[in-house]
Motif scaffolding. Structure first.
Motif, PDB file in Angstrom:
ATOM      1  N   ARG A  98      -9.969 -53.689  -4.357  1.00 54.73           N
ATOM      2  CA  ARG A  98     -10.096 -52.581  -5.301  1.00 54.73           C
ATOM      3  C   ARG A  98     -11.292 -52.756  -6.231  1.00 54.73           C
ATOM      4  O   ARG A  98     -11.654 -51.849  -6.970  1.00 54.73           O
ATOM      5  N   TRP A  99     -11.952 -53.926  -6.208  1.00 52.88           N
ATOM      6  CA  TRP A  99     -12.936 -54.227  -7.260  1.00 52.88           C
ATOM      7  C   TRP A  99     -14.369 -54.207  -6.735  1.00 52.88           C
ATOM      8  O   TRP A  99     -14.622 -54.448  -5.554  1.00 52.88           O
ATOM      9  N   SER A 148      -4.515 -56.476  -6.831  1.00 50.68           N
ATOM     10  CA  SER A 148      -4.445 -55.579  -7.982  1.00 50.68           C
ATOM     11  C   SER A 148      -3.011 -55.121  -8.207  1.00 50.68           C
ATOM     12  O   SER A 148      -2.245 -54.895  -7.267  1.00 50.68           O
TER      13      SER A 148
END
Length: 426
Positions: free
Chosen positions: A8-9, A80
């Motif tokens: 997600r990053w 996450s």
């Protein structure tokens, strides 16, 4: 080992899989979004791209496609908070070992986690699931005091209400769908967050930090600070945390735990089976040399942690951070750099002039992010307070260009048009 990662990053620290996983030794595949693809190591075995990670359906379908191309996988990493449940579903569908949906719900559903902790004889706020305003009213009448109404599976205090006895509860909840909500007693006291790692059903690393204000206050537009504390008080809160984590069955992995400190002892607030957000991973890396993300990944892969300090070694420094929320509906005209102006402030991330705040910044795209280190908790706290006093920004109203609803308001003074004037935060 064949590993599938739901990423997600896109920042340097959180998405640095290349330094944490040997991509030559392991076959590593990814599911991610287009703008994060540049962060994926070139030696990745396979990449599936989805438009958005918010919708679990396409993410699960992408994982199934990766399984067809490179599976079966031995390990799934979805680190996450917002991907934990999707990751559990993928494990169950593809037969990947690891936490399933019921395991993860203990760390996502606030009623489930409190019920489990209470069963172990540990103190939690009185609470109840609700589906209507009438049920909320009935609970508040039983308590006769302030209450907190919040989503059962929410995060970052989004959609949370603190309602005083004199307030009209029905009016407060008028536009809220209570289908996934709970209500609990409001417990007065300082809020702490405890962060670290569990392995073999024991805490192998943990630090206790006391918030300056609260996450709820941040969601209402107030700056949020935090300072790591040590000593008997912090040790007692860490012991309470470990007991709760054992009750919840977290035998391995990262945790971000929150409690309320009262005169009669700690009260469980909530917990996440992941590392803390905000500046926590950076402060732990910079001040304590601990890579929470990397050592969590190593534990998941059956490898020993490599960055934890020896047990019992006293810390030589204290860390802390300050987050200044985004002033929703404003455009940044100018702001100072606080680097070099405040002793103990060692890093800052500031928006560029012209940045427009649309209310979607979360903990990242905000008016200011600051990290501190100092010889004592008191020194770090003084630095945070000084930053709040002296971080003067100039903002202007977005006016008709902003289509957001009223809500979060930063503690700033509007710059009068046409010539904006300085405004203070704090």
């Amino acid at each position: 080992m064949k590993i599938l990662i739901v990423n997600r990053w896109d920042d340097d620290h959180q998405s640095d899989y290349a330094s944490r996983i040997d991509h030559e030794r392991h076959q590593v595949s990814y599911v991610t979004v287009p703008r994060h693809v540049p962060r994926i190591p070139a030696s990745a075995e396979h990449i599936q791209v989805v438009p958005d990670l918010a919708d679990p359906g396409p993410v699960i379908a992408a994982a199934e496609a990766a399984h067809q191309a490179c599976g079966p996988f031995d390990k799934l990493l979805a680190l996450s908070e917002f991907d934990l449940l999707t990751g559990a579903t993928i494990r169950e569908r593809l037969g990947i070992p690891g936490p399933g949906t019921e395991d993860v719900l203990l760390f996502r559903d606030k009623t489930r986690m409190k019920a489990r902790v209470a069963e172990a004889g540990l103190r939690v706020p009185r609470f109840r699931e609700i589906g209507s305003v009438a049920e909320a009213e009935a609970f508040r009448a039983e308590l006769g005091g302030p209450v907190v109404v919040k989503p059962r599976t929410g995060a970052a205090s989004v959609g949370t209400f603190v309602v005083r006895p004199e307030e009209d509860l029905a009016a407060v909840l008028h536009e809220t769908d209570l289908g996934d909500y709970e209500i609990e007693e409001f417990v007065q006291g300082p809020v702490w967050h405890l962060d670290g790692l569990m392995a073999d059903n024991r805490m192998i690393f943990g630090r206790a930090s006391r918030y300056m204000d609260t996450c709820y206050g941040f969601s209402q537009g107030r700056p949020l600070g935090s300072v790591v504390r040590t000593g008997p008080e912090a040790d007692a809160l860490l012991a309470f945390t470990e007991a709760c984590l054992r009750a919840l069955g977290l035998d391995r992995g990262a945790f971000h735990f929150e409690l309320i400190q009262t005169a009669t002892g700690p009260v469980f607030l909530e917990v996440g089976a992941r590392f803390g957000g905000g500046e926590i991973p950076w402060v732990f890396q910079d001040v304590y040399g601990v890579d929470l993300i990397g050592d969590w990944i190593r534990l998941e892969l059956g490898e020993p942690p490599t960055t934890l300090p020896p047990a019992g070694r006293p810390d030589t420094e204290h860390g802390g951070f300050l987050l200044v929320p985004e002033p929703r509906g404003k455009r940044l005209v100018s702001r100072p750099s606080m680097a070099g102006a405040v002793p103990g402030l060692y890093a800052e991330e500031l928006p560029a002039p012209g940045h427009e705040f649309d209310g979607k910044g979360g903990y990242r795209f905000i008016l200011g992010r600051f990290r501190y280190r100092g010889p004592s908790a008191e020194a770090v706290e003084r630095a945070i307070l000084r930053t709040q006093r002296e971080y003067d920004c100039v903002l202007e109203d977005l006016g008709s260009a902003y289509d957001g609803a009223a809500g979060i308001e930063a503690d700033v003074v509007d710059a009068p048009a046409p010539a904006p004037t300085p405004a203070g935060v704090g």
